[in-house]
Design an enzyme around this catalytic site. Structure first.
Site, PDB file in Angstrom:
ATOM      1  N   GLU A 171       0.787  -1.228   0.000  1.00 54.11           N
ATOM      2  CA  GLU A 171       0.000   0.000   0.000  1.00 54.11           C
ATOM      3  C   GLU A 171       0.821   1.283   0.000  1.00 54.11           C
ATOM      4  O   GLU A 171       0.799   2.051   0.975  1.00 54.11           O
ATOM      5  CB  GLU A 171      -0.947   0.006   1.206  1.00 54.11           C
ATOM      6  N   GLU A 358      -5.670  -8.415   0.934  1.00 54.10           N
ATOM      7  CA  GLU A 358      -6.240  -8.036   2.239  1.00 54.10           C
ATOM      8  C   GLU A 358      -7.711  -7.724   2.065  1.00 54.10           C
ATOM      9  O   GLU A 358      -8.097  -7.049   1.110  1.00 54.10           O
ATOM     10  CB  GLU A 358      -5.596  -6.754   2.803  1.00 54.10           C
TER      11      GLU A 358
HETATM   12  O1  IFM Z   1      -3.957  -3.081   9.316  1.00 53.84           O
HETATM   13  C1  IFM Z   1      -3.914  -2.544   8.024  1.00 53.84           C
HETATM   14  C2  IFM Z   1      -2.781  -3.129   7.225  1.00 53.84           C
HETATM   15  O2  IFM Z   1      -1.561  -2.967   7.856  1.00 53.84           O
HETATM   16  C3  IFM Z   1      -2.704  -2.477   5.875  1.00 53.84           C
HETATM   17  N1  IFM Z   1      -3.980  -2.492   5.210  1.00 53.84           N
HETATM   18  C4  IFM Z   1      -5.130  -2.082   5.946  1.00 53.84           C
HETATM   19  C5  IFM Z   1      -5.199  -2.798   7.280  1.00 53.84           C
HETATM   20  C6  IFM Z   1      -6.428  -2.340   8.069  1.00 53.84           C
HETATM   21  O3  IFM Z   1      -6.361  -0.972   8.278  1.00 53.84           O
END
Ligand code: IFM
Length: 451
Positions: A171, A358
């Site tokens: 990200e 994710e």
């Molecule tokens: O916890 C985070 C992760 O580290 C990166 N993506 C989003 C998740 C939730 O906020």
């Protein structure tokens, strides 16, 4: 939920990866053990008024000492893959030499995963830059490209034989906007010039590292993970549409299109032209890389109405539906957004394959009589996974799904209150307990629970 002895009722797509994800700073703890130096998050969490409850990742889930128990839990859930990140400051010392004890830890973790037939997906950078590099300017200095490449080489040299799947960055949008523009995440900078410099150098570093991975391990699958938000204008008005396009550009395509060889998407958002100041001859070619897969991280959507501040500020205040279901961080639940995003990214002819790296639901879960009855999370997973399979059935090349997260963990500026885990962690005793959603995911993966 009792252990299910039922026979599978249906079959899921062949060879689809069903996993769960974590990251180093959020779970490992052991912040100064075995030669690890401070990362920017070790430093940032000491600042006042930055982290809810003044919490930090010093101990976190103590995964550094309990990784075998955590791998056993993954096996109990039936995961076919586990995504985690390496802590750069555990592995490379300030003088550039390697820290063998750090590499030993990851070797033991990787061996434990292989012993249970769980495929590791290893993220090289999930936000925890060594503080000694931050002192030299961090991502906002061009030399970071070289530092990241050297770190990557050390990883393939010492761990490469145990890793077949890499994710280069996690990200960039989040660590660059929150870290360099809004000051809400480490290293806490608020500077448009640093933000643009860091954005450009991060993409150059990403491609350089990816090339080094490919040279060292030609058979490995190399991907990178982007944060994505489905964006819709609130109305058909030109101004709402343009605001939504600006939002979409900054949040979805700014860190994608240049890597695909399309240049920075400045046409719909002219402020982004300021990045040109940092581009040297040959850079736009150098930051291209043909990734084997793009990791899509998605949680929510945004409905955008016109404001001259969109998307710079008030990003939390953008309107959502009043009656919409939200998680405990106020993020709207909207599973169709993930479908739209999978369609959007698969429409780029340069993108070969997508993996949802994710997706998950934050709640302030309570353990009651030894059980976490997280019905809302189960409903969330059912809806979102259904949209992933819908996209797949329509021909989108999506080959895996990782729940965020395996464990409750340190949710950055939000501290420990927002729990995302399939497994509950009692932070006082470090006891782990599989939540109802974990049992649901286990049964779903085994084909015993329908959506
Ligand atoms: O916890 C985070 C992760 O580290 C990166 N993506 C989003 C998740 C939730 O906020």
């Amino acid at each position: 939920m009792p252990h299910s002895a039922r026979e599978p009722k249906f079959s899921l797509p062949d060879n689809f990866i069903w996993g769960a994800a974590t990251s180093a700073y959020q779970i490992e703890g052991a912040h100064d053990k075995d030669g690890k130096s401070a990362s920017i998050w070790d430093v940032f969490t000491r600042k006042r008024r930055k982290i809810r409850g003044r919490e930090n990742g010093t101990i976190a889930c103590d995964h550094y000492n309990r990784f075998q128990e955590d791998v056993n839990l993954m096996a109990e859930l039936g995961l076919s893959a586990y995504r985690f990140s390496l802590s750069w400051s555990r592995l490379i010392r300030e003088d550039g030499s390697v820290e063998p004890r750090g590499f030993d830890f990851y070797k033991r973790l990787l061996d434990a995963l292989h012993a249970k037939n769980i495929r590791p997906f290893v993220t090289l950078y999930h936000w925890d830059l060594p503080q000694y590099l931050q002192k030299r300017g961090g991502w906002a200095k061009r030399e970071i490209i070289h530092e990241f490449a050297r770190y990557t080489e050390a990883v393939t040299e010492h761990l490469g034989g145990l890793i077949d799947n890499y994710i280069v960055l996690n990200e960039p949008m989040v660590f660059l906007i929150l870290g360099y523009l809004l000051g809400a995440h480490a290293p806490g900078k608020r500077s448009l010039s640093k933000f643009f410099a860091a954005s450009h150098y991060a993409l150059l570093a990403q491609a350089e590292a990816a090339r080094s991975l490919r040279a060292a391990q030609p058979k490995a699958q190399i991907g990178t993970s982007i944060s994505t938000t489905a964006v819709y204008p609130r109305s058909d008005s030109e101004r709402d549409i343009q605001s939504a396009e600006r939002f979409d550009t900054l949040y979805n395509t700014f860190y994608t299109e240049p890597v695909l060889g399309r240049g920075y998407p400045t046409a719909k958002f002219s402020t982004l032209k300021r990045i040109e100041k940092y581009i040297q001859e040959g850079d736009m070619e150098k930051l291209r890389f043909d990734f084997d897969f793009w990791g899509i991280n998605n949680y929510t959507r945004k409905i955008v109405r016109y404001s001259r501040w969109v998307p710079y500020a008030h990003w939390r205040e953008l309107p959502t539906h009043h009656e919409a279901l939200t998680n405990s961080l106020g993020w709207e639940v909207h599973s169709e957004g993930l479908y739209d995003l999978l369609k959007k990214f698969s429409a780029y002819k340069e993108i070969r394959n997508l993996i949802v790296t994710e997706n998950g639901f934050a709640a302030e879960d309570q353990l009651v009589a030894g059980r976490v009855q997280d019905k809302e999370r189960i409903a969330y997973y059912k809806d979102y996974i259904a949209q992933v399979l819908r996209a797949k059935n329509e021909g989108v090349n999506v080959t895996g799904y990782f729940a965020w997260s395996l464990l409750d963990n340190f949710e950055w500026a939000e501290g420990y209150a927002a729990r995302f885990g399939l497994v509950h962690v009692d932070y006082l005793t470090q006891a782990r307990r599989i939540k109802d959603s974990g049992y649901w995911y286990r049964d779903f993966i085994a084909g015993k629970e329908a959506l």
